[in-house]
Design a protein around this motif. Structure first.
Motif, PDB file in Angstrom:
ATOM      1  N   MET A 117       0.812  -1.217   0.000  1.00 16.31           N
ATOM      2  CA  MET A 117       0.000   0.000   0.000  1.00 16.31           C
ATOM      3  C   MET A 117       0.844   1.267   0.000  1.00 16.31           C
ATOM      4  SD  MET A 117      -2.887  -1.181  -0.500  1.00 16.31           S
ATOM      5  CE  MET A 117      -4.011   0.192  -0.282  1.00 16.31           C
ATOM      6  N   PRO A 118       1.910   1.377   0.817  1.00 16.72           N
ATOM      7  CA  PRO A 118       2.789   2.545   0.680  1.00 16.72           C
ATOM      8  C   PRO A 118       3.422   2.653  -0.700  1.00 16.72           C
ATOM      9  CG  PRO A 118       3.173   1.481   2.790  1.00 16.72           C
ATOM     10  CD  PRO A 118       2.269   0.582   2.009  1.00 16.72           C
ATOM     11  N   SER A 119       3.709   1.514  -1.332  1.00 18.60           N
ATOM     12  CA  SER A 119       4.304   1.539  -2.676  1.00 18.60           C
ATOM     13  C   SER A 119       3.321   2.107  -3.693  1.00 18.60           C
ATOM     14  CB  SER A 119       4.734   0.129  -3.083  1.00 18.60           C
ATOM     15  OG  SER A 119       5.719  -0.375  -2.210  1.00 18.60           O
ATOM     16  N   TRP A 120       2.059   1.677  -3.596  1.00 19.99           N
ATOM     17  CA  TRP A 120       1.055   2.232  -4.508  1.00 19.99           C
ATOM     18  C   TRP A 120       0.868   3.726  -4.272  1.00 19.99           C
ATOM     19  CZ3 TRP A 120       0.276  -0.123  -8.659  1.00 19.99           C
ATOM     20  CH2 TRP A 120       0.113  -1.503  -8.747  1.00 19.99           C
ATOM     21  N   LEU A 121       0.914   4.147  -3.012  1.00 17.35           N
ATOM     22  CA  LEU A 121       0.777   5.579  -2.729  1.00 17.35           C
ATOM     23  C   LEU A 121       1.950   6.359  -3.308  1.00 17.35           C
ATOM     24  CD1 LEU A 121      -1.148   7.503  -0.905  1.00 17.35           C
ATOM     25  CD2 LEU A 121       0.964   7.752   0.386  1.00 17.35           C
ATOM     26  N   ALA A 122       3.154   5.783  -3.216  1.00 17.67           N
ATOM     27  CA  ALA A 122       4.323   6.430  -3.815  1.00 17.67           C
ATOM     28  C   ALA A 122       4.128   6.588  -5.323  1.00 17.67           C
ATOM     29  CB  ALA A 122       5.582   5.626  -3.521  1.00 17.67           C
ATOM     30  N   GLY A 123       3.583   5.565  -5.967  1.00 17.76           N
ATOM     31  CA  GLY A 123       3.313   5.663  -7.398  1.00 17.76           C
ATOM     32  C   GLY A 123       2.329   6.760  -7.722  1.00 17.76           C
ATOM     33  N   LEU A 338       0.281  13.730   1.769  1.00 23.68           N
ATOM     34  CA  LEU A 338      -0.368  14.099   3.022  1.00 23.68           C
ATOM     35  C   LEU A 338      -1.575  13.209   3.298  1.00 23.68           C
ATOM     36  CD1 LEU A 338      -0.263  16.034   5.393  1.00 23.68           C
ATOM     37  CD2 LEU A 338      -1.711  17.611   4.100  1.00 23.68           C
ATOM     38  N   PHE A 339      -2.288  12.822   2.250  1.00 20.09           N
ATOM     39  CA  PHE A 339      -3.407  11.884   2.386  1.00 20.09           C
ATOM     40  C   PHE A 339      -2.907  10.565   2.981  1.00 20.09           C
ATOM     41  CE2 PHE A 339      -5.875   8.316   0.814  1.00 20.09           C
ATOM     42  CZ  PHE A 339      -7.181   8.704   1.060  1.00 20.09           C
ATOM     43  N   GLY A 340      -1.778  10.072   2.450  1.00 14.69           N
ATOM     44  CA  GLY A 340      -1.226   8.823   2.954  1.00 14.69           C
ATOM     45  C   GLY A 340      -0.781   8.923   4.397  1.00 14.69           C
ATOM     46  N   LEU A 341      -0.151  10.049   4.769  1.00 12.89           N
ATOM     47  CA  LEU A 341       0.314  10.231   6.143  1.00 12.89           C
ATOM     48  C   LEU A 341      -0.859  10.335   7.110  1.00 12.89           C
ATOM     49  CD1 LEU A 341       2.755  10.717   8.049  1.00 12.89           C
ATOM     50  CD2 LEU A 341       2.443  13.162   7.625  1.00 12.89           C
ATOM     51  N   GLY A 344      -2.543   7.004   7.777  1.00 11.11           N
ATOM     52  CA  GLY A 344      -1.713   5.923   8.281  1.00 11.11           C
ATOM     53  C   GLY A 344      -1.194   4.964   7.230  1.00 11.11           C
ATOM     54  N   ILE A 345      -1.214   5.363   5.968  1.00 14.90           N
ATOM     55  CA  ILE A 345      -0.724   4.487   4.901  1.00 14.90           C
ATOM     56  C   ILE A 345       0.796   4.514   4.851  1.00 14.90           C
ATOM     57  CG2 ILE A 345      -0.788   4.040   2.409  1.00 14.90           C
ATOM     58  CD1 ILE A 345      -3.546   5.468   2.417  1.00 14.90           C
ATOM     59  N   ILE A 346       1.403   5.684   5.070  1.00 17.55           N
ATOM     60  CA  ILE A 346       2.851   5.837   5.110  1.00 17.55           C
ATOM     61  C   ILE A 346       3.248   6.470   6.436  1.00 17.55           C
ATOM     62  CG2 ILE A 346       3.166   5.984   2.607  1.00 17.55           C
ATOM     63  CD1 ILE A 346       3.231   9.023   2.872  1.00 17.55           C
ATOM     64  N   GLY A 349       8.850   9.154   7.889  1.00 15.03           N
ATOM     65  CA  GLY A 349      10.041   9.069   7.047  1.00 15.03           C
ATOM     66  C   GLY A 349       9.693   8.908   5.580  1.00 15.03           C
ATOM     67  N   GLN A 350       8.727   8.046   5.282  1.00 15.18           N
ATOM     68  CA  GLN A 350       8.295   7.861   3.891  1.00 15.18           C
ATOM     69  C   GLN A 350       7.664   9.131   3.345  1.00 15.18           C
ATOM     70  OE1 GLN A 350       5.807   4.494   4.847  1.00 15.18           O
ATOM     71  NE2 GLN A 350       7.260   3.024   3.973  1.00 15.18           N
ATOM     72  N   TYR A 351       6.889   9.803   4.195  1.00 15.57           N
ATOM     73  CA  TYR A 351       6.277  11.061   3.775  1.00 15.57           C
ATOM     74  C   TYR A 351       7.337  12.098   3.425  1.00 15.57           C
ATOM     75  CZ  TYR A 351       3.952  15.579   4.294  1.00 15.57           C
ATOM     76  OH  TYR A 351       3.502  16.867   4.088  1.00 15.57           O
ATOM     77  N   SER A 352       8.367  12.233   4.258  1.00 14.58           N
ATOM     78  CA  SER A 352       9.422  13.220   4.006  1.00 14.58           C
ATOM     79  C   SER A 352      10.127  12.939   2.684  1.00 14.58           C
ATOM     80  CB  SER A 352      10.436  13.212   5.158  1.00 14.58           C
ATOM     81  OG  SER A 352       9.817  13.591   6.372  1.00 14.58           O
ATOM     82  N   ALA A 353      10.430  11.674   2.418  1.00 16.01           N
ATOM     83  CA  ALA A 353      11.100  11.321   1.162  1.00 16.01           C
ATOM     84  C   ALA A 353      10.231  11.659  -0.040  1.00 16.01           C
ATOM     85  CB  ALA A 353      11.464   9.833   1.161  1.00 16.01           C
TER      86      ALA A 353
END
Length: 408
Positions: A117-123, A338-341, A344-346, A349-353
């Motif tokens: 799920m974090p990977s899809w959000l990154a995409g 911000l939606f992911g953060l 609770g999806i990311i 640290g993932q949000y900052s990157a």
């Protein structure tokens, strides 16, 4: 109230510094505001404390959000329906969305080891093209009045529409609220092109600025409904701008007044606040994810967009410039992160990157594009040059030249 006035003066002082830097460095003010926000957070935060900028103050978040909404509306209003009908094939190519979406999601999962799920959000976050940055650049160099600029803005709309749809299908719950939002949206988007010109013709052109109040009512009303339905306020703003492009978009006096409000007051809060979220110490301590996402996003945009531009026989300089502008990201990228953060999806640290990569993609491709690939032959001629024409007696009728608008 003293603290509020002092904080407002600080932010507008930073905006003034950013405007001066944009003039001296010959870059878009939007980009200089992002950089100023990042540096200000670093310096002021180290000297006094990170809270001094007040980025979480309710009124600053309101002005920042309103700036994003009105700027997105103006970008949508610049879409010329006639140009879109003529260039719809170039504008609706989804390579600009799918290549970075799939490439960054796969990279996050297989290279960085993120969960699915974090990977899809990154995409999703990396697939965007920044309407805010591209529109500001189009306005900066006068491309917004050209067929080329309107085609690029239309392509940005299609790309970000793919981003919003992906975010909704993968993460946002489809509930009764969603149905209400879609139903009301269809009615509003269908009625506005019919109601707006008639309402303006009957009650507009008065010192009360009725047109601006009406548009802000529509934007904020649909924005409130969108957030209530777990969507984003900028999405209906873009659609409202698009459906009113044939009316509001052609009223240059009204558009100029809205630009004054937007670029003079609102967007500095948005861009400076976006830049202040970047933690330079955190990036220095763990730079790999940030650099990885930036490289993969830009590379996948180039692989996806450049062949399309060449397929439609764009010259090399124009094709490179278009590709680099389509590689930018900001508004929907930060919104998705911000939606992911917040859901609770990311993690932090993932949000900052992700946010750092999004903001870097707003700056680096644009600077390279304007420095090395600016298609000057597509820029509109100065008014004096286009107005100069021979008349009897060998005299020339020449209107005073107007400088290129640097307010973006």
């Amino acid at each position: 109230m003293t603290g509020i006035w002092a904080l407002a003066a600080l932010w507008l002082g930073l905006a003034l510094i950013a405007s001066l830097l944009s003039i001296w460095l010959r870059i878009s003010t939007a980009l200089s505001e992002i950089v100023v926000g990042t540096i200000a957070q670093l310096i002021i935060g180290a000297a006094v404390g990170s809270a001094i900028l007040g980025t979480d103050e309710t009124w600053i978040k309101f002005l920042s959000g309103l700036g994003a909404i009105v700027l997105t509306f103006l970008a949508g209003a610049e879409l010329d329906p006639a140009v879109f009908r003529l260039k719809w094939r170039e504008a609706t190519g989804l390579a600009s969305f799918f290549f970075p979406f799939l490439g960054c999601a796969a990279g996050a999962y297989y290279v960085l080891g993120w969960d699915p799920m974090p990977s899809w959000l990154a995409g999703v976050a990396m697939s965007t093209t920044s309407v805010a940055v591209v529109y500001a650049v189009m306005l900066e160099f006068g491309f917004n009045t050209t067929e080329y600029g309107k085609t690029v803005l239309a392509a940005c709309f299609v790309t970000d529409l793919g981003t919003v749809v992906a975010l909704g299908l993968i993460f946002a719950p489809f509930t009764f609220k969603t149905l209400v939002f879609l139903g009301v949206g269809i009615v509003v988007f269908g009625l506005l092109p019919f109601v707006t010109p008639r309402f303006f013709a009957r009650y507009g052109s008065r010192p009360s600025e009725l047109e601006t109040k009406f548009l802000l009512l529509c934007l904020l009303g649909m924005g409130a409904l969108a957030t209530w339905a777990d969507s984003e306020a900028v999405l209906p703003a873009y659609l409202i701008g698009m459906v009113l492009a044939g009316t509001v978009g052609k009223d240059q006096i009204l558009v100029r007044r809205l630009r004054t409000l937007t670029f003079g007051l609102l967007t500095p809060f948005y861009f400076i606040r976006a830049g202040s979220f970047v933690s330079i110490p955190a990036l220095i301590a763990a730079p790999f994810a940030f650099i990885f996402f930036l490289i993969v996003k830009v590379a996948s945009k180039i692989v996806g967009v450049y062949p399309v531009t060449k397929f439609y026989k764009a010259p090399n300089r124009e094709a490179a410039y278009t590709t680099l502008l389509m590689s930018t990201g900001l508004t929907f990228g930060t919104i998705s992160s911000l939606f992911g953060l917040s859901h609770g999806i990311i993690d932090q640290g993932q949000y900052s990157a992700l946010v750092a990569a999004v903001i870097a993609s707003a700056v680096i491709p644009t600077v390279i594009a304007n420095a090395f690939y600016l298609p000057r032959h597509l820029m509109p001629k100065p008014e004096a040059e286009s107005a100069a024409e021979p008349i009897k007696g060998g005299r020339l009728a020449i209107e005073p030249a107007h400088a290129v608008n640097h307010s973006a």
